[in-house]
Design a protein around this motif. Structure first.
Motif, PDB file in Angstrom:
ATOM      1  N   TYR A  27       0.849  -1.185   0.000  1.00  0.00           N
ATOM      2  CA  TYR A  27       0.000   0.000   0.000  1.00  0.00           C
ATOM      3  C   TYR A  27       0.886   1.236   0.000  1.00  0.00           C
ATOM      4  N   ASP A  30      -0.265   8.584  -1.240  1.00  0.00           N
ATOM      5  CA  ASP A  30       0.065   9.594  -2.246  1.00  0.00           C
ATOM      6  C   ASP A  30       1.079  10.560  -1.675  1.00  0.00           C
ATOM      7  N   THR A  65      -3.828  -0.891  -8.307  1.00  0.00           N
ATOM      8  CA  THR A  65      -5.169  -0.380  -8.098  1.00  0.00           C
ATOM      9  C   THR A  65      -5.078   0.985  -7.453  1.00  0.00           C
ATOM     10  N   GLY A  66      -5.771   1.967  -8.007  1.00  0.00           N
ATOM     11  CA  GLY A  66      -5.818   3.290  -7.412  1.00  0.00           C
ATOM     12  C   GLY A  66      -6.711   3.298  -6.177  1.00  0.00           C
ATOM     13  N   LEU A  67      -6.337   4.098  -5.185  1.00  0.00           N
ATOM     14  CA  LEU A  67      -7.126   4.221  -3.960  1.00  0.00           C
ATOM     15  C   LEU A  67      -7.647   5.650  -3.810  1.00  0.00           C
ATOM     16  N   GLY A  68      -8.037   6.243  -4.931  1.00  0.00           N
ATOM     17  CA  GLY A  68      -8.534   7.623  -4.909  1.00  0.00           C
ATOM     18  C   GLY A  68      -7.427   8.583  -4.527  1.00  0.00           C
ATOM     19  N   PRO A  69      -7.762   9.618  -3.746  1.00  0.00           N
ATOM     20  CA  PRO A  69      -6.749  10.611  -3.370  1.00  0.00           C
ATOM     21  C   PRO A  69      -5.746  10.092  -2.347  1.00  0.00           C
ATOM     22  N   ASN A  70      -5.964   8.896  -1.819  1.00  0.00           N
ATOM     23  CA  ASN A  70      -5.105   8.360  -0.770  1.00  0.00           C
ATOM     24  C   ASN A  70      -3.840   7.684  -1.281  1.00  0.00           C
ATOM     25  N   PHE A  72      -2.245   4.330  -3.867  1.00  0.00           N
ATOM     26  CA  PHE A  72      -2.518   3.149  -4.679  1.00  0.00           C
ATOM     27  C   PHE A  72      -1.943   1.926  -3.992  1.00  0.00           C
TER      28      PHE A  72
END
Length: 94
Positions: A27, A30, A65-70, A72
């Protein structure tokens, strides 16, 4: 010597950027988390000097996989016992 993100070696260098090829998940936060800026290390162009180099070089090959603004996450490759992969940046590895 420059070692690129996604490079696989038969043994670890002791650097925490190298992870065992066991199919585990990494994990990545960003660059900005709660207003704290993460300073990247020097990397050869067009490198970023952080985990974004993995995303750029390896792409979705191992399940990025992207985790939005948090940030990837990505899965590590599965290779024989004792193999390690560089998960971070395109920098010199000593």
């Amino acid at each position: 010597m420059t070692v690129l993100a996604g490079t696989i070696r038969a043994s670890s260098t002791g650097n925490p950027d190298w992870r065992a090829c066991d199919g585990g998940t990494v994990y990545v936060a960003d660059n900005k988390v709660s207003g704290v800026t993460v300073l990247p290390r020097a990397a050869p162009a067009p490198g970023f000097g952080d985990h974004r180099d993995w995303r750029r070089r390896v792409g979705q090959k191992y399940g990025w996989t992207g985790l939005g603004p948090n940030g990837f996450r990505f899965r590590l490759p599965v290779a024989g016992d004792g193999n390690y992969v560089k998960t971070n940046d395109d920098t010199a590895d000593t």
